[in-house]
Scaffold this active site. Structure first.
Site, PDB file in Angstrom:
ATOM      1  N   GLU A  76      -4.135   8.612  -2.369  1.00  0.00           N
ATOM      2  CA  GLU A  76      -4.701   7.341  -1.895  1.00  0.00           C
ATOM      3  C   GLU A  76      -5.115   6.446  -3.056  1.00  0.00           C
ATOM      4  O   GLU A  76      -5.067   5.219  -2.955  1.00  0.00           O
ATOM      5  CB  GLU A  76      -5.885   7.590  -0.963  1.00  0.00           C
ATOM      6  CG  GLU A  76      -5.521   8.237   0.362  1.00  0.00           C
ATOM      7  CD  GLU A  76      -4.575   7.406   1.202  1.00  0.00           C
ATOM      8  OE1 GLU A  76      -4.473   6.181   0.980  1.00  0.00           O
ATOM      9  OE2 GLU A  76      -3.914   7.976   2.088  1.00  0.00           O
TER      10      GLU A  76
ATOM     11  N   HIS B  12       0.838  -1.198   0.000  1.00  0.00           N
ATOM     12  CA  HIS B  12       0.000   0.000   0.000  1.00  0.00           C
ATOM     13  C   HIS B  12       0.879   1.257   0.000  1.00  0.00           C
ATOM     14  O   HIS B  12       0.684   2.166  -0.820  1.00  0.00           O
ATOM     15  CB  HIS B  12      -0.901  -0.022   1.240  1.00  0.00           C
ATOM     16  CG  HIS B  12      -1.760   1.193   1.395  1.00  0.00           C
ATOM     17  ND1 HIS B  12      -3.085   1.230   0.996  1.00  0.00           N
ATOM     18  CD2 HIS B  12      -1.497   2.416   1.919  1.00  0.00           C
ATOM     19  CE1 HIS B  12      -3.588   2.427   1.265  1.00  0.00           C
ATOM     20  NE2 HIS B  12      -2.637   3.167   1.831  1.00  0.00           N
ATOM     21  N   GLU B  13       1.850   1.288   0.900  1.00  0.00           N
ATOM     22  CA  GLU B  13       2.720   2.465   0.977  1.00  0.00           C
ATOM     23  C   GLU B  13       3.619   2.577  -0.249  1.00  0.00           C
ATOM     24  O   GLU B  13       4.020   3.678  -0.636  1.00  0.00           O
ATOM     25  CB  GLU B  13       3.553   2.419   2.256  1.00  0.00           C
ATOM     26  CG  GLU B  13       2.746   2.367   3.553  1.00  0.00           C
ATOM     27  CD  GLU B  13       1.705   3.467   3.676  1.00  0.00           C
ATOM     28  OE1 GLU B  13       1.883   4.541   3.062  1.00  0.00           O
ATOM     29  OE2 GLU B  13       0.707   3.241   4.389  1.00  0.00           O
TER      30      GLU B  13
ATOM     31  N   HIS C 193       1.930   4.761  -2.727  1.00  0.00           N
ATOM     32  CA  HIS C 193       2.196   6.171  -2.418  1.00  0.00           C
ATOM     33  C   HIS C 193       3.593   6.566  -2.895  1.00  0.00           C
ATOM     34  O   HIS C 193       3.792   7.649  -3.465  1.00  0.00           O
ATOM     35  CB  HIS C 193       2.116   6.399  -0.902  1.00  0.00           C
ATOM     36  CG  HIS C 193       0.735   6.481  -0.351  1.00  0.00           C
ATOM     37  ND1 HIS C 193      -0.201   7.392  -0.793  1.00  0.00           N
ATOM     38  CD2 HIS C 193       0.124   5.778   0.642  1.00  0.00           C
ATOM     39  CE1 HIS C 193      -1.318   7.246  -0.098  1.00  0.00           C
ATOM     40  NE2 HIS C 193      -1.149   6.268   0.769  1.00  0.00           N
TER      41      HIS C 193
END
Length: 496
Positions: free
Chosen positions: A294, A264-265, A268
């Site tokens: 996001e 997930h990160e 980003h």
């Protein structure tokens, strides 16, 4: 030097200062020893006041007005940069410097206490800091609302989602609330009728989990010459575009939590790294708000890394890293675990189907607190009531309830809606990517992610803040932000 060039030079210096703040904040969360908290609080407060002073220098307004007179001589990106300069200036000019300093110190102190209070399940310890942060945030929100002629909540929202409106959020969230409960019931019934999901046996050593995360991140395209992965109480992506700092948190009983947190990160991080280098440290070179940010993390985590194609690619790698074998390590078993749906208490561990309910809960509660309709001391009870209403479950502890997220304690009010707005954008983007790249699933199965990353670079990353969120979504996907693609995605993955 023209007025615009003077502004560009000033904002370049401001950008460097903001990068220093970002690295210090990452260090506070990931590396700093507890004894450094008081000094770090003062360091961050000082730097934030300096940044505020740079933005509110007496001649900035005149320079912006003079630069407007030069608009016909500016290129497209410079014109967009001037627009974003003005937006940052307006936010800063609305709030006095003493309030900036007080809020910065309150945020640092509150966050430090929260890091101890959450594992100890001690809401009483975190409450004074939360009350102080909220009081100062409401003061800043009121000042910005008066300057922008908007609501206090929208003034806070604009810091994370420029131009975001309660009306749009309410409409989209109402649509989600209209179809998700029935969908959730159908998905749970379908999964209950299937054989049990095979679970690999642990424990899973942290060192092995980290090796798996690093291997997958590198394969997907993360550049470790410009970033690193560490551990923190709450996973996040910080640092700068040239020095991206990611964190995750580990659970030796379940390697998927840390792995999906890291991925997930990574979404980003890829966005941060992909922002235009030639616009570095200028407002137009920043990310286009947190909804788009996001969308990039959820594009990678949810759309790509919880898909069947990714499971086929990742399963052999995970078997090798954990020196394991058996049916639970096959791609099909991994995929079924990745799309398992349940009514859970923890937002960061939630599946795609229930995740919007977690965001809607926080959105409602923070709006009530900003409006003064909910006192922080009453938050645990209000949290339980909303959780019961939205998901039919109630936390046994505040650690799994109102203490689980860092955002409010760290001063990030108005942030939560961007998670679900990002999920909607991610679904639209992946649908558009599939249309543009018909062989994308085959590429993912073989661990080839560059084609997909190049598409994102062109459609999203390279735009920086040159477009509004609405313009960017339309340009990249062919239509405005809506719930249709997200709904189709959920039905296809979980019911069809």
């Amino acid at each position: 030097m023209t007025a615009y060039r003077e502004l560009e030079a000033r904002f370049g210096r401001l950008g460097a200062l903001e990068e220093a703040i970002a690295v210090l904040h990452w260090d506070q969360a990931a590396m700093m020893p507890p004894g450094g908290a008081a000094a770090r609080s003062e360091q961050l407060a000082t730097l934030r006041v300096l940044a505020h002073e740079m933005l509110t220098a007496p001649d900035i307004g005149d320079r912006l007005a003079a630069a407007d007179d030069e608009a016909n001589r500016l290129g497209a990106w410079q014109s967009a940069n001037l627009r974003e300069m003005r937006r940052k200036w307006r936010h800063a000019a609305a709030v006095p410097g003493d309030l900036v300093a007080a809020l910065s110190r309150a945020r640092s102190e509150s966050e430090t206490v929260w890091r101890q209070a959450r594992p100890a399940n001690d809401f009483a310890a975190a409450l004074p800091g939360l009350e102080r942060v909220l009081a100062l945030t409401r003061e800043a929100a009121a000042a910005k609302a008066a300057a922008f002629n908007t609501s206090a909540y929208e003034a806070l929202l604009d810091q994370y989602e420029p131009g975001g409106s309660i009306a749009l959020i309410d409409r989209l969230f109402d649509e989600l609330a209209g179809f998700l409960p029935e969908l959730l019931d159908a998905v749970l019934a379908r999964q209950a009728a299937q054989p049990p999901v095979l679970q690999p046996s642990g424990p899973f050593p942290v060192a092995a989990q980290r090796r798996a995360a690093l291997a997958l991140m590198e394969q997907i395209g993360f550049d470790f010459a410009h970033g690193r992965l560490d551990e923190s109480a709450h996973p996040f992506c910080g640092g700068t575009a040239d020095d991206v700092r990611l964190t995750t948190r580990y659970d030796e009983a379940d390697f998927a939590k840390a792995l999906m947190g890291a991925l997930h990160e990574t979404g980003h991080a890829l966005y941060k790294r992909g922002l235009p280098a030639e616009w570095r440290r200028q407002p137009v070179g920043a990310a286009r708000g947190m909804a788009v940010h996001e969308s990039q993390s959820l594009f990678l985590e949810m759309q790509v890394c919880r898909g069947q194609a990714f499971a086929q690619f990742a399963a052999p790698l995970l078997r090798e890293v954990f020196a394991a074998d058996g049916p639970a390590w096959e791609p099909g078993a991994l995929y079924r675990r990745q799309i398992a749906v349940r009514r859970g208490l923890i937002r960061v561990d939630a599946d795609e189907v229930t995740y919007p309910a977690h965001v809607i809960l926080r959105y409602r509660l923070e709006r009530a607190m900003i409006a003064g309709d909910l006192r922080p001391r009453d938050l645990p009870g209000a949290w339980a009531d909303e959780m019961r209403r939205l998901l039919g479950i109630v936390p046994d502890t505040d650690r799994d309830g109102c203490l689980q997220d860092i955002h409010w304690y760290d001063g990030a009010w108005g942030y939560f809606p961007t998670y679900t707005l990002g999920a909607l954008i991610a679904a639209q983007l992946f649908a558009a990517a599939r249309d543009a790249l018909p062989g994308i699933d085959d590429a993912i199965v073989t661990g080839k992610f560059q084609l997909l990353l190049d598409w994102l670079r062109d459609a999203v990353h390279a735009k920086g803040s040159s477009l509004s969120t609405e313009e960017l979504v339309v340009a990249a996907t062919g239509g405005p932000l809506a719930t249709d693609a997200f709904c189709r995605h959920l039905r296809a993955r979980y019911l069809e």
